[in-house]
Scaffold this active site. Structure first.
Site, mmCIF file in Angstrom:
data_model
loop_
_atom_site.group_PDB
_atom_site.id
_atom_site.type_symbol
_atom_site.label_atom_id
_atom_site.label_comp_id
_atom_site.label_asym_id
_atom_site.label_seq_id
_atom_site.Cartn_x
_atom_site.Cartn_y
_atom_site.Cartn_z
ATOM 1 N N ASP A 170 -58.737 -58.013 4.950
ATOM 2 C CA ASP A 170 -59.222 -59.326 5.121
ATOM 3 C C ASP A 170 -58.398 -60.087 4.232
ATOM 4 O O ASP A 170 -57.902 -59.795 3.283
ATOM 5 C CB ASP A 170 -60.526 -59.496 5.010
ATOM 6 N N ASP A 190 -59.094 -64.097 4.048
ATOM 7 C CA ASP A 190 -59.811 -65.205 3.362
ATOM 8 C C ASP A 190 -61.178 -64.394 2.535
ATOM 9 O O ASP A 190 -61.912 -63.635 2.931
ATOM 10 C CB ASP A 190 -60.675 -66.239 4.146
ATOM 11 N N ASP A 248 -65.324 -59.273 3.238
ATOM 12 C CA ASP A 248 -66.331 -59.807 1.933
ATOM 13 C C ASP A 248 -67.376 -60.004 3.256
ATOM 14 O O ASP A 248 -68.494 -60.368 2.579
ATOM 15 C CB ASP A 248 -65.630 -60.804 1.274
#
Length: 715
Positions: free
Chosen positions: A428, A430, A553
């Protein structure tokens, strides 16, 4: 001016970038298109180093996506099929396994018993039905056409060669089989293009000269802990030479008899046991008679039929006498050394690579004098001779245990699969590779308080009156392009690639932002280089992307499918309450986090395996607490049942069980007779077959019907 011609990889990367942006309803800026498409040659992703992590190759439970395809020549009883069966049995791949064969045969059941799907048919049909084949193993030279087809499809393929066919012999053997799929030209093409050609010895690799050849010895099952129980002590029997293998011209047993007679002379303290007589093919029958004629009634020479219990002969053997003239790396040599039995063998093909002459045994030219002399050295009467055989045998055992176990073979093959298709890591952007929060706070300043533990979405972490302001901030032009990388992230990504992992960025765009998709590409190119633009997967549904690990996240990722990947949760204030996923707190620890996930070592709290231990022994006191059904049983079963309740080993059930076991043993004996060489097939041996069928608690059930069918065919 005209743009430079783009390479295929660069074109795919550019197309993927444009398609990803179009899919979310926005367009890439002219600046971003220029960054991606210019300098096309430089945009091609550089070759990734070979994956070499043996900590994964040594692990039997890899949690990775995709199906392993095993292509066989047939499913007959053969040593070649035994090798791939041992790979499946040894846990080469934890995911789905499909075995493809053009015809059915006895080994279909053996593969199915291990959980593999068996498909009888054509490769093209299978490929339409199974859409997630990650890599393939093709077995024997006769699958060369499948190797070529799979290579053309882009499926990484390992091709296992068992044969020893010099060029002239190859033409003869292929013509003999009349297989229109496999010709010398087809074989040559496969040798030149296959990603990984597995040879069983260096001499075989030199014979065929594959472009991408490797050497992996064939593994053999380790002997059971009690294989020698009941053996007659060495001092109470003659010094015994064992010759084990189908009695046939290429095994050269008549010459073994000649060598024995020359060595033994008039000695009465030695004997030769030949195991493997079979009376099915005419040339075998004639050769057995030739061996018997050579023995000429010598009472020191015994000739036994094919057997499913080879350990009864290993138990009494002091030396393996191996006189074959056509082999590659015979399993019987490795098996003997594992049992601390020194070997006297011919020096053909790959045999000299299996053991060291003078240390583990004797590797000699097929000449009578050297063989006879070696046997004289090993078979000195008395304690001195026994000491020499014991020392050489123990040295051979140590070597064999380190070289020829099934576990060693499976590890090498698993490493080969991982080299062809390394673990896929999805990253991922961001909040993981990109320090989104740091960039946001740098622009937000003292606008308001921010409680990042409230929610994954930043706008939900500010006071209600500032929600619109927060949303406006990350919708501004240049916001995503100007975000800083997270500490250690860029270095970690380069480390992943350097270790041979396949790495892709898997990121979701902000759909309401006109700038987000294009700026994400700009960010990747700025921090990782032009070539990485082709390694970006932009999607609003990450569950549709195939990979082994996703480092993300987001506390909960949902979508249209059950994801193929497993998530490693990158720690952030808004996901600290999640405890059902492995975590990564800092980029410096990325490798351990990935290994923990791929090896399946993470266990969520409360999900620890709970194994209820059964009583060590079923006693009559335990049985007495159970209901008594004796009044419901026929009179002829009642006595046994009552005896079991009184503490005997078995009751009425034992009769049916024993009958089924006898039928199964008959079936195994029948199937073993079909093998080209019974010493190369272990699945139908008495001890191993019993274990596979339930000799140990929890194993598989007996196939009573098939065993009965086998018995009816024999009668």
């Amino acid at each position: 001016c005209a743009a430079p011609a783009m390479s295929k990889a660069a074109a795919v990367g550019t197309a993927a970038a444009i398609a990803a942006a179009a899919a979310v309803g926005v367009y890439l800026s002219r600046k971003t298109l220029t960054l991606i498409s210019s300098y096309a040659k430089a945009a091609e992703f550089p070759p990734v180093p070979a994956f070499e992590d043996r900590s994964l190759a040594n692990h039997e439970k890899l949690i990775m996506t995709g199906t392993l395809l095993i292509c066989t020549q047939n499913l007959a009883v053969s040593g070649a099929n035994q090798v791939v069966l041992n790979l499946v049995d040894g846990g080469i791949w934890t995911g789905s396994i499909v075995v493809l064969s053009p015809t059915v045969g006895p080994f279909a059941k053996e593969f199915a018993d291990l959980g593999a799907a068996v498909c009888i048919g054509e490769l093209t049909d299978l490929m339409e039905r199974v859409r997630d084949i990650r890599f393939a193993i093709c077995n024997t030279i006769m699958t060369a056409h499948l190797v070529n087809s799979l290579t053309e499809m882009g499926i990484p393929t390992a091709w296992v060669l068992h044969e020893w066919w010099p060029e002239d012999m190859m033409v003869e053997e292929l013509e003999k089989r009349n297989d229109k799929n496999t010709t010398p030209e087809v074989v040559k093409k496969a040798l030149a293009t296959c990603a990984r050609v597995v040879c069983v010895c260096a001499a075989q690799r030199e014979l065929y000269g594959p472009k991408n050849g490797v050497v992996t010895f064939v593994g053999v099952p380790e002997p059971t802990a009690h294989w020698k129980v009941g053996a007659v002590p060495a001092g109470q029997r003659p010094i015994t030479l064992l010759t084990l293998g189908i009695v046939c011209p290429r095994k050269n047993q008549h010459w073994a008899v000649q060598v024995f007679k020359k060595f033994a002379g008039n000695r009465k303290d030695v004997r030769l046991i030949i195991v493997g007589a079979r009376y099915q093919r005419q040339y075998e029958i004639e050769y057995v008679e030739k061996v018997k004629a050579e023995a000429d009634g010598d009472p020191r020479i015994e000739i036994h039929d094919v057997t499913s219990d080879v350990d009864q002969f290993y138990r009494v053997a002091d030396v393996l006498l191996f006189t074959s003239l056509n082999e590659v790396t015979p399993m019987v040599i490795a098996e003997s050394m594992m049992r601390a039995i020194p070997v006297v063998t011919t020096n053909i093909a790959g045999i000299p690579e299996m053991l060291e002459h003078g240390k583990h045994g004797y590797v000699l030219p097929p000449e009578e004098e050297p063989f006879a002399n070696a046997l004289k050295e090993l078979c000195v009467p008395g304690a001195d001779g026994q000491r020499k055989r014991l020392q050489m045998g123990l040295t051979a055992k140590k070597h064999a245990d380190a070289t020829f176990t099934n576990r060693t073979m499976v590890t090498e093959y698993r490493l080969g699969l991982l080299k062809m298709s390394p673990p896929i890591i999805l990253l991922d952007m961001d909040g993981v590779v990109v320090d989104w929060d740091k960039g946001f706070m740098r622009s937000w300043g003292n606008t308001s308080s921010v409680d990042r533990s409230k929610d994954y979405a930043m706008q939900k972490c500010v006071p209600a009156e500032f929600v619109k302001t927060a949303e406006a901030l990350f919708h501004t032009q240049g916001f995503f392009a100007g975000l800083p990388p997270r500490d250690g992230a860029v270095k970690a990504v380069h480390e992943m690639v350097a270790k041979g992992y396949q790495v892709f960025f898997c990121t979701a765009p902000v759909l309401t932002s006109a700038f987000c998709p294009s700026e994400k590409y700009e960010w990747i190119i700025k921090h990782f280089g032009q070539a990485w633009a082709s390694r970006v997967v932009m999607t609003t549904d990450k569950t549709t992307v195939r990979g082994d690990v996703l480092i993300d996240d987001k506390p909960k990722i949902s979508g249209s499918q059950r994801p193929a990947w497993q998530q490693i949760l990158f720690t952030a204030p808004y996901n600290t309450s999640v405890n059902d996923k492995p975590r990564l707190d800092h980029w410096k620890d990325w490798e351990q986090a990935v290994l923990t996930a791929v090896r399946g070592e993470f266990v969520a709290p409360g999900r620890e395996s709970r194994v209820e231990l059964a009583p060590e022994k079923v006693t009559k006191e335990v049985v007495a607490t159970l209901p008594d059904f004796s009044h419901l049983l026929p009179p002829d079963y009642r006595a046994d049942y009552l005896g079991w309740r009184a503490g005997k080993a078995q009751g009425a059930k034992g009769e049916a069980w024993n009958a089924a076991a006898k039928y199964a043993a008959l079936q195994d004996a029948s199937l073993l007779q079909e093998a080209d060489d019974f010493t190369e097939v272990t699945v139908f041996r008495s001890g191993y077959a019993n274990w596979r069928r339930g000799g140990v608690s929890g194993a598989k059930s007996i196939m009573i019907r098939q065993a009965a069918d086998a018995q009816s065919r024999m009668s």
